[in-house]
Scaffold this motif. Structure first.
Motif, mmCIF file in Angstrom:
data_model
loop_
_atom_site.group_PDB
_atom_site.id
_atom_site.type_symbol
_atom_site.label_atom_id
_atom_site.label_comp_id
_atom_site.label_asym_id
_atom_site.label_seq_id
_atom_site.Cartn_x
_atom_site.Cartn_y
_atom_site.Cartn_z
ATOM 1 N N ASN A 108 -0.666 -3.070 10.489
ATOM 2 C CA ASN A 108 0.422 -3.236 9.514
ATOM 3 C C ASN A 108 0.228 -2.237 8.378
ATOM 4 N N LEU A 109 1.278 -2.068 7.594
ATOM 5 C CA LEU A 109 1.288 -1.028 6.573
ATOM 6 C C LEU A 109 0.175 -1.185 5.538
ATOM 7 N N ALA A 110 -0.080 -2.423 5.128
ATOM 8 C CA ALA A 110 -1.098 -2.638 4.092
ATOM 9 C C ALA A 110 -2.466 -2.173 4.583
ATOM 10 N N SER A 111 -2.802 -2.521 5.819
ATOM 11 C CA SER A 111 -4.090 -2.085 6.375
ATOM 12 C C SER A 111 -4.109 -0.585 6.588
ATOM 13 N N ALA A 112 -2.973 -0.051 7.020
ATOM 14 C CA ALA A 112 -2.901 1.401 7.265
ATOM 15 C C ALA A 112 -3.177 2.172 5.973
ATOM 16 N N GLU A 113 -2.662 1.678 4.866
ATOM 17 C CA GLU A 113 -2.880 2.374 3.587
ATOM 18 C C GLU A 113 -4.349 2.325 3.195
#
Ligand SMILES: O=C(CO)COP(=O)(O)O
Length: 134
Positions: A108-113
């Motif tokens: 997900n985006l939060a982990s990707a960041e």
């Protein structure tokens, strides 16, 4: 570092925005992607990306094969958890192989960041050591 970018259809706009936001970090690395994701990210950013088959046609499996041969260092896979995928077994196989080989994987985006910040700060140098072992 070899990085895979994969996004299910409803997550592709998020992936494109992610790649635009982090292109300065991503451009220093070797990028791989499933077919449609790679084309969209390339069109939006100009980043050089090796595009595999589209996911439903085997792209997840091709990235999984790279993981199994210790040729992939990091995976960003923006999954759509609310839509059934015709190639769900391939998706699960890719996630499983990432765990088998302890490859950092964001779904997900939060982990990707967080992975991007870690990458920027050199937190993945241990992968160079693991890569050289094989
Ligand atoms: O389906 C996918 C991952 O499971 C993504 O494939 P595409 O990037 O080809 O749409």
């Amino acid at each position: 570092m070899k990085i895979a970018l994969i996004a299910h259809d409803k997550k592709k706009p998020e992936m494109v925005n992610f790649a635009i936001a982090y292109q300065d970090i991503l451009k220093a690395h070797e990028l791989y992607a499933t077919g449609t994701t790679g084309k969209k990210v390339n069109a939006a950013t100009g980043l050089t990306i090796h595009c595999f088959q589209s996911g439903p046609l085997g792209g997840d499996q091709q990235i999984g094969a790279m993981i199994a041969s210790n040729e992939m260092d990091l995976v960003i896979f923006l999954r759509d958890p609310l839509t059934a995928q015709p190639h769900e077994p391939d998706v699960n196989a890719l996630l499983r192989l990432s765990d088998v080989y302890r490859i950092p994987l964001a779904t997900n985006l939060a982990s990707a960041e967080i992975l991007m910040f870690a990458l920027k700060h050199g937190e993945f140098h241990w992968r160079d050591l693991v890569s050289k072992e094989s």
